[in-house]
Design an enzyme around this catalytic site. Sequence first.
Site, PDB file in Angstrom:
ATOM      1  N   GLY A 360       2.393  -5.532  -8.006  1.00 22.06           N
ATOM      2  CA  GLY A 360       2.111  -4.229  -7.426  1.00 22.06           C
ATOM      3  C   GLY A 360       1.980  -3.171  -8.499  1.00 22.06           C
ATOM      4  O   GLY A 360       2.254  -3.412  -9.680  1.00 22.06           O
ATOM      5  N   PRO A 362       2.672   0.250 -10.827  1.00 18.25           N
ATOM      6  CA  PRO A 362       3.916   0.748 -11.433  1.00 18.25           C
ATOM      7  C   PRO A 362       4.647   1.687 -10.479  1.00 18.25           C
ATOM      8  O   PRO A 362       4.026   2.441  -9.725  1.00 18.25           O
ATOM      9  CB  PRO A 362       3.423   1.507 -12.674  1.00 18.25           C
ATOM     10  CG  PRO A 362       2.062   0.965 -12.951  1.00 18.25           C
ATOM     11  CD  PRO A 362       1.482   0.587 -11.640  1.00 18.25           C
ATOM     12  N   GLY A 363       5.966   1.617 -10.515  1.00 16.30           N
ATOM     13  CA  GLY A 363       6.776   2.570  -9.770  1.00 16.30           C
ATOM     14  C   GLY A 363       7.026   2.241  -8.323  1.00 16.30           C
ATOM     15  O   GLY A 363       7.588   3.058  -7.596  1.00 16.30           O
ATOM     16  N   VAL A 364       6.633   1.026  -7.856  1.00 23.45           N
ATOM     17  CA  VAL A 364       6.860   0.705  -6.444  1.00 23.45           C
ATOM     18  C   VAL A 364       8.213   0.030  -6.220  1.00 23.45           C
ATOM     19  O   VAL A 364       8.562  -0.290  -5.080  1.00 23.45           O
ATOM     20  CB  VAL A 364       5.733  -0.187  -5.877  1.00 23.45           C
ATOM     21  CG1 VAL A 364       4.423   0.554  -5.856  1.00 23.45           C
ATOM     22  CG2 VAL A 364       5.612  -1.491  -6.651  1.00 23.45           C
ATOM     23  N   LYS A 366       9.584  -2.812  -8.180  1.00 23.23           N
ATOM     24  CA  LYS A 366       9.657  -4.257  -8.430  1.00 23.23           C
ATOM     25  C   LYS A 366      10.919  -4.615  -9.214  1.00 23.23           C
ATOM     26  O   LYS A 366      11.655  -5.530  -8.849  1.00 23.23           O
ATOM     27  CB  LYS A 366       8.409  -4.717  -9.198  1.00 23.23           C
ATOM     28  CG  LYS A 366       7.101  -4.444  -8.468  1.00 23.23           C
ATOM     29  CD  LYS A 366       5.904  -4.970  -9.217  1.00 23.23           C
ATOM     30  CE  LYS A 366       5.686  -4.300 -10.561  1.00 23.23           C
ATOM     31  NZ  LYS A 366       5.339  -2.887 -10.460  1.00 23.23           N
ATOM     32  N   THR A 367      11.168  -3.882 -10.288  1.00 23.48           N
ATOM     33  CA  THR A 367      12.330  -4.194 -11.128  1.00 23.48           C
ATOM     34  C   THR A 367      13.634  -3.884 -10.410  1.00 23.48           C
ATOM     35  O   THR A 367      14.572  -4.691 -10.414  1.00 23.48           O
ATOM     36  CB  THR A 367      12.245  -3.396 -12.446  1.00 23.48           C
ATOM     37  OG1 THR A 367      11.006  -3.690 -13.090  1.00 23.48           O
ATOM     38  CG2 THR A 367      13.399  -3.761 -13.360  1.00 23.48           C
ATOM     39  N   SER A 683     -16.871  -5.181  -4.173  1.00 19.57           N
ATOM     40  CA  SER A 683     -16.663  -4.533  -2.875  1.00 19.57           C
ATOM     41  C   SER A 683     -17.482  -3.262  -2.678  1.00 19.57           C
ATOM     42  O   SER A 683     -17.481  -2.690  -1.587  1.00 19.57           O
ATOM     43  CB  SER A 683     -15.174  -4.216  -2.682  1.00 19.57           C
ATOM     44  OG  SER A 683     -14.741  -3.267  -3.622  1.00 19.57           O
ATOM     45  N   LYS A 726      -6.876   0.479   0.323  1.00 20.41           N
ATOM     46  CA  LYS A 726      -8.086   1.274   0.563  1.00 20.41           C
ATOM     47  C   LYS A 726      -7.951   2.142   1.811  1.00 20.41           C
ATOM     48  O   LYS A 726      -8.374   3.307   1.824  1.00 20.41           O
ATOM     49  CB  LYS A 726      -9.293   0.343   0.680  1.00 20.41           C
ATOM     50  CG  LYS A 726      -9.654  -0.329  -0.646  1.00 20.41           C
ATOM     51  CD  LYS A 726     -10.769  -1.351  -0.494  1.00 20.41           C
ATOM     52  CE  LYS A 726     -11.101  -1.997  -1.832  1.00 20.41           C
ATOM     53  NZ  LYS A 726     -12.157  -3.016  -1.722  1.00 20.41           N
TER      54      LYS A 726
END
Length: 795
Positions: A360, A362-364, A366-367, A683, A726
């Site tokens: 995903g 950055p900043g969502v 994950k870590t 797309s 999107k």
Amino acid sequence: MKDFLRLELPVLPLRNTVVLPHTTTGVDVGRLKSKRAVEEALSADRLLFLVTQKDPEVDDPAPEDLYAVGTLAVVKQAMRLPDGTLQVMVEARSRARLLSYVAAPYLRAVGEAIPEPPLKDPELARVLVNEVQEAFERYLQNHKTLRLDRYQQEAVKSTRDPAILADLVAHHATWTLEEKQTILETPEVEERLKRVLALLLRDLERFELDKKIAARVKEQMDQNQREYYLREQMKAIQKELGGGEDFLTEIEELRERIEKKGMPEPVKEKALKELKRLERMQPGSPEATVSRTYLDWLLEVPWTEADPEVLDISVTKRVLDEDHYGLKEVKERILEYLAVRQLTQGKEVKGHAPILCFVGPPGVGKTSLGKSIARSMNRRFHRISLGGVRDEAEIRGHRRTYIGALPGKIIQGMKQVGVVNPVFLLDEIDKLSSDWRGDPAAALLEVLDPEQNHTFTDHYLDVPYDLSKVFFITTANTLSTIPRPLLDRMEVIEIPGYTLHEKRAIARYFRWPFQVKEAGLEGRLEITDRAIERIVQEYTREAGVRNLDRELSKVARKAAKDYLEKPWEGVRVVDAEDLEAYLGVPKYRPDRAEKEPQVGAAQGLAWTPYGGTLLTIEAVAVPGTGKVNLTGNLGEVMKESAHAALTYLRAHREEWGLPEGFHKDYDLHIHVPEGATPKDGPSAGITIATALASALTGRPVRMDIAMTGEITLRGRVLPIGGVKEKLLAAHQAGIHRVILPKENAAELKEVPEEILKDLEIHFVEEVGEVLKLLLLPPPPPPAVQPDRPQPGVGA
């Protein structure tokens, strides 16, 4: 001896012995019924049946507790001892089969004597006699406890009667009751000799094996004594030289630690071998330092130590919800894994910990999600950053032949956590690179393969290490740079960008309370939802919440400074209008789509590792020679999509009213704004086709509808990726109608309900459907017509 046929005689049950014919044996008789049987025999013709009990523990045996075959014997002598026990000497005459028992105060039965049958093969019997006598002689020589007097040995050696020999050897041998009873119950003499010989040879093999084992043990003891002696000598020498006592104490401490560590046997052997090498070295030599360091690593890496797991999924769910908002799919996968572990706890079930890959922007989270998983399972957590790692030795370590060699990051991490079942987070796995020193991604294949990682071998340790209990989690911003074999080992879970609603909730319930607490303003500072929404839209542009957290921190710090300079009473509330005083001029303007129809422009949707975005595509047709110019930092795939769209329009020129020969008479320029940003992917196919059709016909395009879809030469619209991202971008930009490929319909279930209810989705299968929806009637023609057809001018 008179001819025995059927006799009714007393029965003497025997507990722990089998009396065979042709032998004289002493028997102690203590049970009351047994004494009565002996006394009855003495008062008659001294004959009785000797029968062995099946279970020696039975005190009062019934007929069914006795074997059916026993011995017909004569009582030669009986003597009563002071304690009342009868000491009886019996001479066994022949085998006897008990037919039925007679009611009496003691055991009494009707039986028949079994005479010795004639030999079937005298020559075989003669050979067997010789072999049994020879084997029994060796049996006596090797037996540790059995000792026969000279007369007993001579009786065995001198007899040539096969029947007598078999019974004598079985009588003297230390075999089990069952084995002796089998000899007693074997009527044929040759078969009896074969069984006796087989038992003798079996025991001789055992004696040989015992000798070998004893010799090996003695040799080991001698070796241990020798080592002890030499070690003591070394201590004395070192003491005389001075400074050696500490070294020898260190050696003994290391030996004790190795014995207690609980290493696998091959690892323990290697450690002891290295310790012996160290013992022969000079304490201050460089080689001794290398050996010490190696042994320290072997002793400090966990081999059996493990943390007790929390396998209560309700606790895990609560912890995950406390730390992270949303992320339903990820949480569901963790709970599924723990549910299986909880149901199979204590059972031998072959299974492996999942190897998850969080992908995903950055900043969502994950870590931080990896940390929450470790906390929810009561496991220790270790993070390894793989960004920029380009040397295979970073994963596998260096061989000990190199100066300053150390294990790789995996073994170093295991030493740090100190248990065999931590949660390992391999951060930024998509940013691995390689050079002439090797490919770290290839080294990670063994680490992340559940079928191989129980024998992971670090170059430094050079022994197999079990990583199968480690819960591996990897993170990445994109899958495109992860090698396919490595990706195949992982279960990919995509963590998309957050919606405005989710960001508002995360800021309100997670990050704002934290920042206020960090600033020391608890109970003194609040922020409105409008202010949070404005920060999201005008001060940050990201899929995650890292910059949002940073901006909230700025607000809290600025308020803390203001409070110290001029304290206020009660609670200060930060509203949207106050943000410029805290954060300065907005950095971004909200991503809003154009509302008015445009000629030669179309509103597309794109997906990046940082989330979804609007993608306006412009097209202009000018008189020329048929050149096609593509600008805007486009990739190869996107350029091919543009050519496919152009070919489709040429093939359907009449259907859409395009100028005849436009591909020869006009130069076409397709441009995608924000040229500094690289763009690629298929797309945008239908968006390019729409912009070209508008530019060539002069028909305006509706800009309140955004679209995405791949185009084929036949005009089919193929599915694309990043649907959720999107649609989030369209919603955030204020667009309420979106065109999607029909084959993407199933993916709408991943889109939050509050987003879907604000969107009108048009599913299409053909480009014609797109053009019918988007192209408006052309504007009135200009007063003066050019000499040849002039297409519309792009916006």
